[in-house]
Design a protein around this motif. Structure first.
Motif, short mmCIF file in Angstrom:
data_model
loop_
_atom_site.label_atom_id
_atom_site.label_comp_id
_atom_site.label_asym_id
_atom_site.label_seq_id
_atom_site.Cartn_x
_atom_site.Cartn_y
_atom_site.Cartn_z
N THR A 32 0.98 -1.45 0.14
CA THR A 32 0.02 -0.19 0.02
C THR A 32 0.75 1.31 0.00
OG1 THR A 32 -1.57 -1.29 1.17
CG2 THR A 32 -2.00 1.14 1.22
N SER A 33 0.76 2.04 -1.01
CA SER A 33 1.81 3.13 -1.08
C SER A 33 0.92 4.46 -0.21
CB SER A 33 1.57 3.56 -2.47
OG SER A 33 0.76 4.18 -3.10
N GLY A 34 1.82 5.50 0.04
CA GLY A 34 1.37 6.57 0.76
C GLY A 34 0.24 7.19 0.10
N GLU A 35 0.67 7.25 -1.38
CA GLU A 35 -0.54 7.98 -2.38
C GLU A 35 -1.69 7.11 -2.20
OE1 GLU A 35 -0.04 8.60 -6.51
OE2 GLU A 35 1.86 9.21 -6.08
N ASP A 36 -1.91 5.97 -2.09
CA ASP A 36 -3.30 5.25 -1.93
C ASP A 36 -3.86 5.45 -0.31
OD1 ASP A 36 -1.88 2.30 -3.89
OD2 ASP A 36 -2.83 4.35 -4.51
N MET A 37 -2.93 5.50 0.43
CA MET A 37 -3.27 5.81 1.76
C MET A 37 -2.88 6.87 2.51
SD MET A 37 -5.46 3.40 2.80
CE MET A 37 -5.71 3.61 4.79
N PRO A 38 -3.46 8.14 2.20
CA PRO A 38 -3.00 9.32 2.93
C PRO A 38 -2.54 9.26 4.41
CG PRO A 38 -4.67 10.01 1.27
CD PRO A 38 -4.58 8.37 1.76
N ALA A 39 -3.30 8.75 5.10
CA ALA A 39 -3.28 8.34 6.35
C ALA A 39 -2.00 8.00 7.06
CB ALA A 39 -4.45 7.81 7.14
N VAL A 40 -1.56 6.90 6.07
CA VAL A 40 -0.29 6.20 6.42
C VAL A 40 0.85 7.24 6.32
CG1 VAL A 40 1.11 4.29 5.68
CG2 VAL A 40 -1.37 3.94 5.69
N SER A 41 0.79 8.14 5.09
CA SER A 41 2.01 8.98 5.02
C SER A 41 1.99 9.94 5.98
CB SER A 41 1.83 9.27 3.57
OG SER A 41 2.11 8.43 2.57
N VAL A 42 0.96 10.52 6.15
CA VAL A 42 0.78 11.81 7.18
C VAL A 42 0.99 11.36 8.51
CG1 VAL A 42 -1.66 11.86 7.76
CG2 VAL A 42 -0.50 13.89 7.36
N GLU A 43 0.57 10.00 8.90
CA GLU A 43 1.12 9.65 10.27
C GLU A 43 2.64 9.11 10.38
OE1 GLU A 43 -1.27 7.41 13.77
OE2 GLU A 43 -1.34 6.36 11.70
N ARG A 44 2.98 8.65 9.21
CA ARG A 44 4.35 8.63 9.20
C ARG A 44 5.33 9.92 9.52
NH1 ARG A 44 4.84 5.91 4.68
NH2 ARG A 44 4.31 3.83 5.65
#
Length: 268
Positions: A29-41
């Motif tokens: 799952t990329s950060g683009e597909d899951m904004p919550a993952v990237s922003v939390e990271r």
């Protein structure tokens, strides 16, 4: 997570293995597909940097260096005061010697004049003046003797004072080196996390990044989680209706909603 003043908050952000939406079954799952993952990271990296910066400013080695520096400044001030007093005493002694010499010369002139005087009254006046000069010279010589004694005692004190200089400077250098070493270690950690943070920022869309930076600037912590009915950023409970609203909002925006209480980005 870090609080707005740089200290650790009650609830830390989880590692990447605990971020919602990262569980996959054969598909990454990329950060683009899951904004919550990237922003939390991204928030996790920022929080770690904040904590390290706060730790760097509160190092016990910093306090030890401050104490050693204060002791050194006090030592230098005392040394300067003793040297100034010695200079003053030297001036006092030289002045006393000059005054005593002048009084002695004046008395010698009066004594020579007395040998030529015939009139009893004039002789009596000269003798009275000579006695006055003797008293003045005694006072000057007494003051000079006291200054000499103080000078000798102060010379001994200064010698003892100077004997500890190297130990004090060594202590200050040691404290400074210890602080520099700790700061270098922390700076190296910050540099490593900053690289990870830059990668995380690159994964976040421009609009979401602008939103993140705005909230972080206002609240210190931009991202929080919804734990039950409570935002773990402001630690306030949401009503049942508010919980339903943020969940609906999160479904429509990649797992992120706004906390209706504090405005933080809620990861659902």
């Amino acid at each position: 997570m870090a609080s707005t003043d740089g200290s650790e908050a009650d609830t830390d952000l989880p590692g990447e293995d605990m971020v919602p939406g990262t569980e996959t079954s054969g598909t990454e799952t990329s950060g683009e597909d899951m904004p919550a993952v990237s922003v939390e990271r991204l928030q996790l990296a920022d929080t770690e940097i904040d904590q390290l910066v706060n730790r760097r400013e509160r190092l016990p080695e910093r306090e030890r260096l401050a104490a050693a520096s204060a002791e050194m400044r006090a030592w230098e001030a005392e040394r300067a005061a003793m040297r100034q007093r010695l200079d003053d005493l030297t001036s006092d002694i030289e002045r006393s010697e000059h005054d005593a010499a002048q009084l002695t010369t004046h008395r010698a002139r009066l004594e020579a004049q007395l040998k030529t005087v015939i009139a009893p009254r004039e002789a009596e006046a000269l003798m009275h003046e000579m006695a006055t000069l003797d008293e003045q010279r005694d006072a000057v010589e007494t003051a000079e003797l006291e200054a000499l004694e103080e000078q000798a005692a102060l010379d001994d004190r200064l010698t003892e004072h100077l004997a500890v200089e190297e130990a004090l400077r060594s202590s200050m250098r040691s404290a400074d080196d210890a602080l520099a070493s700790e700061v270098a270690d922390i700076d190296a950690e910050i540099a490593g996390i900053t690289l990870r943070r830059d990668v995380a920022r690159a994964e976040v869309s421009e609009g979401l990044l602008t939103r993140y930076d705005r909230v972080r600037s206002a609240s210190g912590i931009a991202v929080a989680r919804l734990v039950g009915h409570r935002c773990d950023g402001c630690h306030l409970d949401l009503s049942a209706a508010e919980v339903d609203d943020v969940k609906d909002e999160a479904k429509a925006s990649g797992g992120i909603a706004d906390c209706p209480q504090c405005g933080r980005m809620l990861v659902i």
